[in-house]
Design a protein around this motif. Structure first.
Motif, mmCIF file in Angstrom:
data_model
loop_
_atom_site.group_PDB
_atom_site.id
_atom_site.type_symbol
_atom_site.label_atom_id
_atom_site.label_comp_id
_atom_site.label_asym_id
_atom_site.label_seq_id
_atom_site.Cartn_x
_atom_site.Cartn_y
_atom_site.Cartn_z
ATOM 1 N N GLU A 100 -71.814 49.311 -19.150
ATOM 2 C CA GLU A 100 -71.334 50.760 -19.346
ATOM 3 C C GLU A 100 -69.884 50.728 -18.728
ATOM 4 O O GLU A 100 -69.802 50.036 -17.736
ATOM 5 C CB GLU A 100 -72.197 52.083 -18.920
ATOM 6 N N TRP A 128 -74.929 60.736 -23.613
ATOM 7 C CA TRP A 128 -74.376 59.971 -22.709
ATOM 8 C C TRP A 128 -73.233 60.974 -22.019
ATOM 9 O O TRP A 128 -72.648 61.878 -22.679
ATOM 10 C CB TRP A 128 -73.253 58.966 -23.389
ATOM 11 N N TRP A 132 -68.295 58.256 -20.939
ATOM 12 C CA TRP A 132 -68.913 56.962 -20.774
ATOM 13 C C TRP A 132 -68.805 56.162 -22.081
ATOM 14 O O TRP A 132 -68.821 56.763 -23.048
ATOM 15 C CB TRP A 132 -70.232 57.174 -20.405
ATOM 16 N N ALA A 134 -70.337 52.551 -24.164
ATOM 17 C CA ALA A 134 -71.134 51.097 -24.029
ATOM 18 C C ALA A 134 -70.261 50.059 -24.315
ATOM 19 O O ALA A 134 -69.409 50.101 -25.140
ATOM 20 C CB ALA A 134 -72.408 51.264 -24.803
#
Length: 152
Positions: A100, A128, A132, A134
């Protein structure tokens, strides 16, 4: 610093800055499950075999500029500030899984990595927190996007 054998910095809490600039690891270097409370510097670090940073949390900026390693694994890591992999060289592409990236800091990833937002994930991730993303390998991001498009 020079480490000739396997070097484990597993479960270490680095309070303050962590300096591994120009360090040499003659075999493997493991920083899994370590916490870096301030900035961490790995610039020009050389690892003869593998570098592991699984479950590591970088609260401050982290730099891997000009790092050289056979391979590296970044699984379930949290990058909470700036991140810089410019001119890092890996014999095999570094692996990244379920990491993350938090906040709006400037980040420079290896060529085969991208940030995937909740919108990019096309419903794969329910909720999320704002800001944030990924961090995934490009091929995996494209698989996720294709899956999301096939559902709509």
């Amino acid at each position: 610093m020079r480490f000739e054998a396997i070097s484990w910095f597993r479960w270490v809490a680095f309070h303050g800055y962590a300096y591994f600039q120009e360090s040499y690891f003659g075999f493997n270097a493991e920083f899994s499950r370590s916490q870096f409370s301030e900035n961490a510097y790995f610039d020009r670090m050389a690892v003869r075999n593998y570098a592991w940073f699984t479950h590591a949390v970088f609260h401050g900026s982290v730099t891997f500029q000009h790092v050289q390693a056979e391979s590296a694994k970044f699984w379930l890591d949290s990058f909470r500030a700036g991140t810089d992999f410019r001119k890092a060289r890996f014999t095999s592409p570094p692996e990244v899984r379920e990491c993350e990236a938090v906040g709006q800091a400037e980040r420079h990833w290896p060529d085969n990595w991208v940030e995937l937002t909740a919108e990019d994930a096309c419903g794969l991730v329910d909720s999320w927190p704002v800001g944030w993303t990924a961090v995934v390998e490009k091929a995996h991001a494209e698989e996720i996007r294709a899956w999301g498009q096939s559902r709509s």
